[in-house]
Design a protein around this motif. Structure first.
Motif, PDB file in Angstrom:
ATOM      1  N   ILE A  92       0.834  -1.210   0.000  1.00 20.91           N
ATOM      2  CA  ILE A  92       0.000   0.000   0.000  1.00 20.91           C
ATOM      3  C   ILE A  92       0.869   1.261   0.000  1.00 20.91           C
ATOM      4  CG2 ILE A  92      -1.640   1.365   1.361  1.00 20.91           C
ATOM      5  CD1 ILE A  92      -2.826  -1.371   2.281  1.00 20.91           C
ATOM      6  N   VAL A  93       1.854   1.303   0.898  1.00 23.32           N
ATOM      7  CA  VAL A  93       2.674   2.525   0.972  1.00 23.32           C
ATOM      8  C   VAL A  93       3.617   2.640  -0.216  1.00 23.32           C
ATOM      9  CG1 VAL A  93       2.481   2.606   3.491  1.00 23.32           C
ATOM     10  CG2 VAL A  93       4.474   1.497   2.455  1.00 23.32           C
ATOM     11  N   GLN A  94       4.031   1.525  -0.784  1.00 30.91           N
ATOM     12  CA  GLN A  94       4.862   1.586  -1.989  1.00 30.91           C
ATOM     13  C   GLN A  94       4.086   2.221  -3.138  1.00 30.91           C
ATOM     14  OE1 GLN A  94       5.683  -2.561  -2.244  1.00 30.91           O
ATOM     15  NE2 GLN A  94       7.354  -2.499  -0.752  1.00 30.91           N
ATOM     16  N   ILE A  95       2.838   1.815  -3.312  1.00 22.14           N
ATOM     17  CA  ILE A  95       2.016   2.395  -4.378  1.00 22.14           C
ATOM     18  C   ILE A  95       1.775   3.877  -4.113  1.00 22.14           C
ATOM     19  CG2 ILE A  95      -0.267   2.372  -5.443  1.00 22.14           C
ATOM     20  CD1 ILE A  95      -0.278  -0.696  -4.942  1.00 22.14           C
ATOM     21  N   ALA A  96       1.425   4.209  -2.857  1.00 21.54           N
ATOM     22  CA  ALA A  96       1.194   5.619  -2.512  1.00 21.54           C
ATOM     23  C   ALA A  96       2.453   6.447  -2.699  1.00 21.54           C
ATOM     24  CB  ALA A  96       0.700   5.724  -1.072  1.00 21.54           C
ATOM     25  N   GLY A  97       3.582   5.911  -2.268  1.00 25.98           N
ATOM     26  CA  GLY A  97       4.851   6.619  -2.429  1.00 25.98           C
ATOM     27  C   GLY A  97       5.209   6.805  -3.884  1.00 25.98           C
ATOM     28  N   GLY A  98       4.966   5.777  -4.702  1.00 26.95           N
ATOM     29  CA  GLY A  98       5.260   5.883  -6.122  1.00 26.95           C
ATOM     30  C   GLY A  98       4.443   6.967  -6.799  1.00 26.95           C
ATOM     31  N   ILE A  99       3.150   7.038  -6.473  1.00 28.10           N
ATOM     32  CA  ILE A  99       2.293   8.084  -7.037  1.00 28.10           C
ATOM     33  C   ILE A  99       2.791   9.461  -6.601  1.00 28.10           C
ATOM     34  CG2 ILE A  99      -0.039   9.061  -6.988  1.00 28.10           C
ATOM     35  CD1 ILE A  99      -1.061   6.139  -6.769  1.00 28.10           C
ATOM     36  N   ALA A 100       3.175   9.580  -5.329  1.00 29.82           N
ATOM     37  CA  ALA A 100       3.733  10.848  -4.846  1.00 29.82           C
ATOM     38  C   ALA A 100       5.005  11.205  -5.604  1.00 29.82           C
ATOM     39  CB  ALA A 100       4.014  10.761  -3.351  1.00 29.82           C
ATOM     40  N   GLY A 101       5.798  10.198  -5.970  1.00 31.67           N
ATOM     41  CA  GLY A 101       7.012  10.444  -6.731  1.00 31.67           C
ATOM     42  C   GLY A 101       6.721  10.999  -8.112  1.00 31.67           C
ATOM     43  N   THR A 102       5.684  10.479  -8.769  1.00 39.50           N
ATOM     44  CA  THR A 102       5.275  11.027 -10.070  1.00 39.50           C
ATOM     45  C   THR A 102       4.836  12.477  -9.923  1.00 39.50           C
ATOM     46  OG1 THR A 102       4.618   8.883 -11.002  1.00 39.50           O
ATOM     47  CG2 THR A 102       3.563  10.837 -11.921  1.00 39.50           C
ATOM     48  N   ILE A 103       4.038  12.748  -8.904  1.00 39.85           N
ATOM     49  CA  ILE A 103       3.562  14.115  -8.670  1.00 39.85           C
ATOM     50  C   ILE A 103       4.741  15.049  -8.418  1.00 39.85           C
ATOM     51  CG2 ILE A 103       2.258  15.585  -7.066  1.00 39.85           C
ATOM     52  CD1 ILE A 103       0.323  13.204  -6.720  1.00 39.85           C
ATOM     53  N   ALA A 104       5.709  14.601  -7.625  1.00 39.91           N
ATOM     54  CA  ALA A 104       6.878  15.431  -7.328  1.00 39.91           C
ATOM     55  C   ALA A 104       7.657  15.749  -8.604  1.00 39.91           C
ATOM     56  CB  ALA A 104       7.773  14.728  -6.316  1.00 39.91           C
ATOM     57  N   ALA A 105       7.846  14.736  -9.455  1.00 40.76           N
ATOM     58  CA  ALA A 105       8.569  14.967 -10.716  1.00 40.76           C
ATOM     59  C   ALA A 105       7.819  15.969 -11.586  1.00 40.76           C
ATOM     60  CB  ALA A 105       8.758  13.647 -11.455  1.00 40.76           C
ATOM     61  N   HIS A 106       6.510  15.834 -11.655  1.00 43.65           N
ATOM     62  CA  HIS A 106       5.718  16.771 -12.454  1.00 43.65           C
ATOM     63  C   HIS A 106       5.820  18.194 -11.909  1.00 43.65           C
ATOM     64  CE1 HIS A 106       2.820  13.711 -14.565  1.00 43.65           C
ATOM     65  NE2 HIS A 106       4.097  13.458 -14.786  1.00 43.65           N
ATOM     66  N   LEU A 107       5.785  18.323 -10.600  1.00 41.22           N
ATOM     67  CA  LEU A 107       5.901  19.655  -9.994  1.00 41.22           C
ATOM     68  C   LEU A 107       7.241  20.298 -10.327  1.00 41.22           C
ATOM     69  CD1 LEU A 107       4.292  19.088  -6.467  1.00 41.22           C
ATOM     70  CD2 LEU A 107       3.444  20.612  -8.260  1.00 41.22           C
ATOM     71  N   MET A 108       8.298  19.503 -10.313  1.00 35.22           N
ATOM     72  CA  MET A 108       9.629  20.049 -10.598  1.00 35.22           C
ATOM     73  C   MET A 108       9.752  20.552 -12.029  1.00 35.22           C
ATOM     74  SD  MET A 108      12.354  17.657  -8.533  1.00 35.22           S
ATOM     75  CE  MET A 108      11.745  16.051  -9.058  1.00 35.22           C
ATOM     76  N   PHE A 109       8.978  19.956 -12.946  1.00 32.37           N
ATOM     77  CA  PHE A 109       9.076  20.349 -14.353  1.00 32.37           C
ATOM     78  C   PHE A 109       7.857  21.141 -14.829  1.00 32.37           C
ATOM     79  CE2 PHE A 109      12.199  16.968 -14.066  1.00 32.37           C
ATOM     80  CZ  PHE A 109      13.232  17.444 -14.857  1.00 32.37           C
ATOM     81  N   GLY A 110       7.020  21.576 -13.893  1.00 33.78           N
ATOM     82  CA  GLY A 110       5.896  22.427 -14.246  1.00 33.78           C
ATOM     83  C   GLY A 110       4.817  21.746 -15.062  1.00 33.78           C
ATOM     84  N   LEU A 111       4.616  20.442 -14.833  1.00 40.10           N
ATOM     85  CA  LEU A 111       3.597  19.681 -15.550  1.00 40.10           C
ATOM     86  C   LEU A 111       2.363  19.496 -14.674  1.00 40.10           C
ATOM     87  CD1 LEU A 111       5.874  16.901 -17.108  1.00 40.10           C
ATOM     88  CD2 LEU A 111       5.053  18.989 -18.199  1.00 40.10           C
ATOM     89  N   PRO A 112       1.229  19.094 -15.245  1.00 31.24           N
ATOM     90  CA  PRO A 112       0.056  18.765 -14.418  1.00 31.24           C
ATOM     91  C   PRO A 112       0.412  17.707 -13.376  1.00 31.24           C
ATOM     92  CG  PRO A 112      -0.547  18.833 -16.740  1.00 31.24           C
ATOM     93  CD  PRO A 112       0.962  18.940 -16.687  1.00 31.24           C
ATOM     94  N   LEU A 113      -0.237  17.751 -12.216  1.00 23.56           N
ATOM     95  CA  LEU A 113       0.122  16.834 -11.132  1.00 23.56           C
ATOM     96  C   LEU A 113       0.076  15.378 -11.573  1.00 23.56           C
ATOM     97  CD1 LEU A 113      -1.599  18.447  -8.018  1.00 23.56           C
ATOM     98  CD2 LEU A 113       0.729  18.740  -8.875  1.00 23.56           C
TER      99      LEU A 113
END
Length: 232
Positions: A92-113
């Motif tokens: 459960i936390v691996q999946i949640a953490g992975g999704i958070a990682g995608t969101i973080a990458a998008h934020l760093m490059f100014g993309l949609p969450l």
């Protein structure tokens, strides 16, 4: 596990998976921005992924075991190194953490969450490649634990670096990472509809790897009773 309570172990799993996915997605975005050469972009995606795995397993492994992967947690539950309830929480936390990682990458490059990927990754060859990738990952981990435990971070990092290039699927080998990568319409993405085939293949490959290595790594003295042991 080594004196760390469950909350810390779960946090380590979420953090590690998040940083792993942020590296995979972020380096893919950066590579795509810097070059139109697909091979060079893949190299730019590969090297950071292998490098971050060495770092994450080294610093978080002593806390949680550094699974960062539901397929790995499944194998450790089958080995009875962790219980099934812990494996479920890890997943459960691996999946949640992975999704958070995608969101973080998008934020760093100014993309949609989040943005559903349009990259097609399906078919028998891709599924077989994912099974092979997961099989090799489990074999690397279990063989490393058995013979060179201090080198496991490097072994895993080097294996994934190699598997990016010798598998047709570029070696996701991780259901949590696959789910997270379905939420980025960038170089590293996978269509959400293609996830089931990848996830099933990854889990099958991991279980086959576990079964083979359980036999392969067992000393003959344990597998076959000696004449002395069976003598009346």
């Amino acid at each position: 596990m080594n004196g760390f309570d469950l909350s810390r172990r779960l946090t380590a799993e979420a953090l590690g998976t998040g940083l792993l996915v942020a590296t995979v997605v972020g380096s893919g975005i950066m590579a795509d921005k810097l070059t139109a050469d697909t091979a060079l972009a893949l190299l730019g995606n590969t090297l950071p992924t292998g490098a971050i795995l060495v770092v994450l397993i080294t610093i978080l492994g002593p806390i949680s075991g550094a699974h960062f992967n539901p397929a790995v947690s499944l194998v450790f539950a089958l080995r009875r190194d962790i219980d099934w309830s812990t494996a479920a929480l890890y997943t459960i936390v691996q999946i949640a953490g992975g999704i958070a990682g995608t969101i973080a990458a998008h934020l760093m490059f100014g993309l949609p969450l989040v943005e559903a990927s349009l990259t097609t990754r399906t078919g028998g060859a891709q599924w077989f490649a994912e099974a092979v990738a997961a099989f090799g990952l489990i074999a690397t981990i279990l063989g490393g634990i058995r013979f060179a435990s201090a080198s496991v971070p490097w072994l895993v990092g080097l294996y994934i670096t190699a598997a990016y290039w010798f598998t047709a699927s570029t070696s996701f080998a991780n259901p949590a990472v696959a789910i997270a990568r379905s939420l980025t319409n960038t170089f590293a993405g996978i269509r959400p509809g293609d996830l089931p085939g990848f996830i099933v293949a990854e889990l099958v490959g991991a279980v086959v790897g576990f079964l083979l290595m359980a036999w392969l790594l067992r000393p003959e003295s344990e597998a076959v009773p000696s004449a002395r042991k069976v003598r009346p």
